[in-house]
Design a protein around this motif. Structure first.
Motif, short mmCIF file in Angstrom:
data_model
loop_
_atom_site.label_atom_id
_atom_site.label_comp_id
_atom_site.label_asym_id
_atom_site.label_seq_id
_atom_site.Cartn_x
_atom_site.Cartn_y
_atom_site.Cartn_z
N LEU A 15 0.82 -1.21 0.00
CA LEU A 15 0.00 0.00 0.00
C LEU A 15 0.85 1.27 0.00
N ALA A 16 2.07 1.17 0.51
CA ALA A 16 2.96 2.34 0.54
C ALA A 16 3.33 2.81 -0.86
N ASP A 17 3.16 1.96 -1.87
CA ASP A 17 3.55 2.31 -3.23
C ASP A 17 2.44 2.98 -4.04
N VAL A 18 1.20 2.95 -3.54
CA VAL A 18 0.07 3.36 -4.37
C VAL A 18 0.08 4.86 -4.66
N LEU A 19 0.00 5.70 -3.64
CA LEU A 19 -0.06 7.14 -3.89
C LEU A 19 1.24 7.70 -4.49
N GLY A 28 4.19 12.43 -14.89
CA GLY A 28 4.63 11.88 -16.17
C GLY A 28 5.96 11.15 -16.09
N VAL A 29 6.28 10.60 -14.91
CA VAL A 29 7.55 9.92 -14.75
C VAL A 29 7.31 8.46 -14.36
N GLU A 30 8.36 7.64 -14.49
CA GLU A 30 8.26 6.23 -14.16
C GLU A 30 7.94 6.06 -12.67
N ASN A 31 7.29 4.94 -12.36
CA ASN A 31 6.91 4.71 -10.97
C ASN A 31 6.87 3.21 -10.69
N ARG A 32 6.89 2.88 -9.43
CA ARG A 32 7.03 1.49 -8.98
C ARG A 32 5.90 0.60 -9.48
N LEU A 33 4.68 1.12 -9.56
CA LEU A 33 3.56 0.30 -9.98
C LEU A 33 3.32 0.36 -11.49
N PHE A 35 2.30 2.84 -13.43
CA PHE A 35 1.15 3.63 -13.89
C PHE A 35 1.56 4.54 -15.04
N ALA A 36 0.71 4.62 -16.05
CA ALA A 36 0.96 5.49 -17.20
C ALA A 36 0.65 6.94 -16.83
N PRO A 37 1.15 7.91 -17.61
CA PRO A 37 0.85 9.32 -17.33
C PRO A 37 -0.65 9.59 -17.30
N ALA A 38 -1.05 10.48 -16.42
CA ALA A 38 -2.46 10.87 -16.29
C ALA A 38 -2.54 12.30 -15.81
N ARG A 39 -3.70 12.90 -16.01
CA ARG A 39 -3.93 14.28 -15.58
C ARG A 39 -4.73 14.33 -14.28
N GLN A 40 -5.63 13.36 -14.10
CA GLN A 40 -6.44 13.29 -12.89
C GLN A 40 -6.52 11.83 -12.43
N VAL A 41 -6.37 11.64 -11.13
CA VAL A 41 -6.38 10.29 -10.57
C VAL A 41 -7.29 10.25 -9.35
N ILE A 42 -8.12 9.23 -9.30
CA ILE A 42 -8.94 8.95 -8.11
C ILE A 42 -8.47 7.63 -7.51
N VAL A 43 -8.18 7.64 -6.22
CA VAL A 43 -7.80 6.42 -5.50
C VAL A 43 -8.96 6.05 -4.59
N LEU A 44 -9.63 4.96 -4.92
CA LEU A 44 -10.78 4.49 -4.15
C LEU A 44 -10.31 3.50 -3.11
N ILE A 45 -10.57 3.79 -1.84
CA ILE A 45 -10.23 2.89 -0.73
C ILE A 45 -11.52 2.24 -0.24
N VAL A 46 -11.64 0.94 -0.46
CA VAL A 46 -12.81 0.19 0.01
C VAL A 46 -12.41 -0.51 1.31
N ASP A 47 -12.74 0.09 2.41
CA ASP A 47 -12.33 -0.38 3.72
C ASP A 47 -12.82 -1.82 3.94
N GLY A 48 -11.88 -2.71 4.30
CA GLY A 48 -12.25 -4.06 4.66
C GLY A 48 -12.37 -5.05 3.53
N LEU A 49 -11.97 -4.68 2.33
CA LEU A 49 -12.12 -5.57 1.18
C LEU A 49 -10.83 -6.35 0.92
N GLY A 50 -10.79 -7.60 1.35
CA GLY A 50 -9.64 -8.46 1.09
C GLY A 50 -9.73 -9.13 -0.27
N SER A 51 -8.58 -9.49 -0.81
CA SER A 51 -8.56 -10.16 -2.12
C SER A 51 -9.30 -11.49 -2.09
N SER A 52 -9.13 -12.24 -1.01
CA SER A 52 -9.79 -13.54 -0.90
C SER A 52 -11.31 -13.39 -0.90
#
Length: 390
Positions: A15-19, A28-33, A35-52
């Protein structure tokens, strides 16, 4: 020790890599995850949602499930710690929110990180590092914030969208500082507020928070119809939001932790056992991950007896580790000297489907869905990319 202590893989995405990756994409620079260049980004946090849980309820969340890959949440798997990790880009050993309830060493008390803030615990200093929002709004964007016509770049605006009850909380002041808070009560209203940000011209980074799944999970369990209904609502709103994205807009979906359903018959009561409690000054953490703080004057022999007693009692169903062992295994990431005393002298992290309570009358024993420990159901959360990041 009869069980192997889990260790954090420092090379794994978390999670430390997301924002930080989102900000790099806005620059517009390279990043750990990746992500391609963008002008607007929304990060949706769904509390309590595990992958399993998402995988097992994929029929209620076809949009999200089809795009999701697993991501390591970090430890402990509790909301205050994980969301602080998201919004600061560092792990709990650096930002300082090391549990659901933690020791405030200066005032010799245990404080809940979601609701226990008061004048003796300043959000601006207790959470030790600048948030991503503070950093991004303080810097001039010179990369992809420039218009497609080559016009000069604009500052990136930062927004946090969530229920009004959180707008002025101590936790919000600690982990969302630097973002403009926009209140919206219902899930639908919050997604509409996020859509309104996208209709604005300015480059932006938005944090969109949905606590409804976590609330349903704690009350009814993630296997309940109520939890599935909450997931279905989120997915329908997500589908609408991403269907209208422009080429330079992106949505990222993740969560702070997963969840396991705990049968009340699996509650472990320890307060009546003197060998487990004598010499312990404070019990912090949460039912899936106790953090025990010993009496300051406890001698080495007494400390060793306490540790041995917990090992003998709980090794078969939990990871019992000292603070030093947890830090060495990277549980909290790099740990600042000022944060170290906040971590328990001994941690008891549930390995099986159990939860710890001091006695039968402790408030909170009615919770079904729980989290805080190291199981894959708790530590694996989804990462889904839409729009420019897809």
């Amino acid at each position: 020790m009869s069980t192997m202590v889990p260790a954090r893989d420092p090379s794994a995405w978390s999670l430390a890599d997301v924002l930080p990756s989102c900000v790099a994409a806005l620059r517009g620079v390279e990043n750990r995850l990746g992500f391609a260049p963008a002008r607007q980004v929304i990060v949706l946090i769904v509390d309590g949602l595990g992958s399993s849980a998402l995988k097992q309820r994929a029929g209620y969340a076809r949009t999200l499930a089809a795009a999701a890959t697993p991501l390591f949440s970090g430890f402990p798997t509790t909301t205050a710690s994980s969301i602080a990790t998201i919004t600061t880009g560092v792990l709990p050993g650096e930002h300082g929110l090391v549990g659901y309830s933690v020791l405030d060493p200066e005032h010799d008390r245990v404080v809940k990180q979601l609701s226990g803030w008061d004048s003796r615990m300043d959000p601006a200093t207790w959470q030790r590092v600048p948030t991503i929002f503070e950093r991004v709004t303080a810097e001039k964007s010179t990369e992809t914030s420039a218009g497609s016509d080559g016009s000069p770049g604009q500052n990136i605006r930062a927004f946090a969208i969530g229920p009004s009850r959180y707008a002025h909380s101590g936790l919000t002041k600690a982990i969302l500082r630097g973002a403009e808070y926009r209140s919206a009560e219902s899930v639908e209203a919050r997604f509409e507020a996020a859509g309104a940000v996208l209709r604005e011209a300015a480059p932006s980074l938005s944090y969109l928070y949905v606590p409804e799944l976590d609330v349903a999970g704690h009350k009814y369990g993630w296997e309940s119809p109520q939890w599935s209904a909450a997931l279905e609502l989120v997915d329908s709103q997500l589908r609408t939001l991403v269907s209208g994205l422009k080429r330079d807009q992106a949505v990222v979906v993740t969560a702070d932790h997963g969840m396991v359903d705990i049968n009340p018959a699996k509650h472990v009561l320890y307060g009546h056992r003197p060998e487990l409690v004598e010499g312990v000054r404070h019990f912090a953490g949460e039912p899936r991950c106790l953090q025990l703080h010993f009496e300051p004057g406890l001698d080495d022999a007494a400390r060793s007896r306490l540790v041995a007693a917990w090992h003998e009692s709980e090794d078969a169903r939990s990871w019992v580790v000292t603070r030093d062992e947890a830090i060495e295994a990277g549980w909290f990431g790099p740990v600042d000297a000022s944060v170290r005393p906040r971590i328990g002298d001994l941690l008891v992290a549930a390995r099986k489907g159990i939860a710890y309570y001091a006695d039968a009358d402790v408030r909170g024993r009615g919770m079904v869905g729980q989290h805080g420990s190291w199981s894959a159901e708790e530590t694996q959360v989804p990462l889904a990319r839409f729009g420019a990041f897809a």
